[in-house]
Design a protein around this motif. Sequence first.
Motif, PDB file in Angstrom:
ATOM      1  N   UNK A  81     -10.732   2.625   6.458  1.00  0.00           N
ATOM      2  CA  UNK A  81     -10.437   2.098   7.799  1.00  0.00           C
ATOM      3  C   UNK A  81      -9.296   1.081   7.794  1.00  0.00           C
ATOM      4  N   UNK A  82      -9.196   0.277   6.751  1.00  0.00           N
ATOM      5  CA  UNK A  82      -8.110  -0.712   6.678  1.00  0.00           C
ATOM      6  C   UNK A  82      -6.761  -0.009   6.537  1.00  0.00           C
ATOM      7  N   UNK A  83      -6.702   1.012   5.667  1.00  0.00           N
ATOM      8  CA  UNK A  83      -5.461   1.778   5.516  1.00  0.00           C
ATOM      9  C   UNK A  83      -5.126   2.516   6.808  1.00  0.00           C
ATOM     10  N   UNK A  84      -6.134   3.089   7.441  1.00  0.00           N
ATOM     11  CA  UNK A  84      -5.919   3.830   8.684  1.00  0.00           C
ATOM     12  C   UNK A  84      -5.373   2.915   9.781  1.00  0.00           C
ATOM     13  N   UNK A  85      -5.862   1.681   9.835  1.00  0.00           N
ATOM     14  CA  UNK A  85      -5.371   0.723  10.838  1.00  0.00           C
ATOM     15  C   UNK A  85      -3.895   0.404  10.598  1.00  0.00           C
ATOM     16  N   UNK A  86      -3.514   0.221   9.332  1.00  0.00           N
ATOM     17  CA  UNK A  86      -2.105  -0.021   9.006  1.00  0.00           C
ATOM     18  C   UNK A  86      -1.259   1.211   9.339  1.00  0.00           C
ATOM     19  N   UNK A  87      -1.821   2.389   9.042  1.00  0.00           N
ATOM     20  CA  UNK A  87      -1.120   3.634   9.353  1.00  0.00           C
ATOM     21  C   UNK A  87      -0.936   3.836  10.847  1.00  0.00           C
ATOM     22  N   UNK A  88      -1.935   3.436  11.625  1.00  0.00           N
ATOM     23  CA  UNK A  88      -1.827   3.541  13.085  1.00  0.00           C
ATOM     24  C   UNK A  88      -0.697   2.655  13.589  1.00  0.00           C
ATOM     25  N   UNK A  89      -0.622   1.430  13.076  1.00  0.00           N
ATOM     26  CA  UNK A  89       0.440   0.506  13.486  1.00  0.00           C
ATOM     27  C   UNK A  89       1.813   1.067  13.119  1.00  0.00           C
ATOM     28  N   UNK A  90       1.934   1.625  11.916  1.00  0.00           N
ATOM     29  CA  UNK A  90       3.199   2.228  11.499  1.00  0.00           C
ATOM     30  C   UNK A  90       3.562   3.419  12.381  1.00  0.00           C
ATOM     31  N   UNK A  91       2.570   4.250  12.690  1.00  0.00           N
ATOM     32  CA  UNK A  91       2.846   5.438  13.503  1.00  0.00           C
ATOM     33  C   UNK A  91       3.255   5.060  14.916  1.00  0.00           C
ATOM     34  N   UNK A  92       2.675   3.993  15.437  1.00  0.00           N
ATOM     35  CA  UNK A  92       3.064   3.535  16.773  1.00  0.00           C
ATOM     36  C   UNK A  92       4.512   3.054  16.776  1.00  0.00           C
ATOM     37  N   UNK A 161       3.333   5.682   3.592  1.00  0.00           N
ATOM     38  CA  UNK A 161       3.066   7.087   3.880  1.00  0.00           C
ATOM     39  C   UNK A 161       1.595   7.412   3.725  1.00  0.00           C
ATOM     40  N   UNK A 162       0.992   6.853   2.700  1.00  0.00           N
ATOM     41  CA  UNK A 162      -0.446   7.071   2.457  1.00  0.00           C
ATOM     42  C   UNK A 162      -1.272   6.461   3.591  1.00  0.00           C
ATOM     43  N   UNK A 163      -0.833   5.330   4.124  1.00  0.00           N
ATOM     44  CA  UNK A 163      -1.530   4.693   5.250  1.00  0.00           C
ATOM     45  C   UNK A 163      -1.430   5.571   6.507  1.00  0.00           C
ATOM     46  N   UNK A 164      -0.268   6.143   6.753  1.00  0.00           N
ATOM     47  CA  UNK A 164      -0.116   7.044   7.900  1.00  0.00           C
ATOM     48  C   UNK A 164      -0.987   8.282   7.707  1.00  0.00           C
ATOM     49  N   UNK A 165      -1.008   8.826   6.505  1.00  0.00           N
ATOM     50  CA  UNK A 165      -1.871   9.973   6.204  1.00  0.00           C
ATOM     51  C   UNK A 165      -3.338   9.627   6.454  1.00  0.00           C
TER      52      UNK A 165
END
Length: 175
Positions: A81-92, A161-165
């Motif tokens: 969930x922590x990586x996914x949250x960072x990935x969400x911010x990057x994707x936005x 990239x791994x966080x966005x994935x």
Amino acid sequence: MAFSTNLPSIRSLVLATALFAGATAFSACGGSETPTETTTSTGSVYESEAAKKTLAKAGTEEASAGIFTADQVKLSPIVDKAMAAKGKALSELKCQSCHSMGSNRVVGPGWENITETRAPEWILNMIVHTDKMLETDPEAQKALEQCMVRMPNQGLSETEGREVLEYMRTLVAKK
């Protein structure tokens, strides 16, 4: 009677509009909405035979170019969930101008269920090694032909990239 215009304000407005249009065009991403993969009852078949050959080749001579292989991209059964949250911010910041988080295509494909139809290493390579994938991967080239807009290299690190994935893994439609 003299007519007075505020020329600096008009120039500023024109400049701001031009910068916005340029930034929007520069950030355009590409991809294919229609996946070429199929799903079986035993699991997903991620890529075509041509893509498998490209990824197998990546494990040998292209390894020095940084292309990730399936052995290098192992996903936990549970989303971080922590990586996914960072990935969400990057994707936005870097991705949402071209990709929806649903199934609809914007410029590139929507991300809903993308991790069900594409192999994790393929996704990570498209995120991190965009240019190399568009040059060498048949599936990425097919996506480019369908979309007609080249996905720009966003300059993301392997970790980013791994966080966005990881964020993409949260975008699975409930069945």
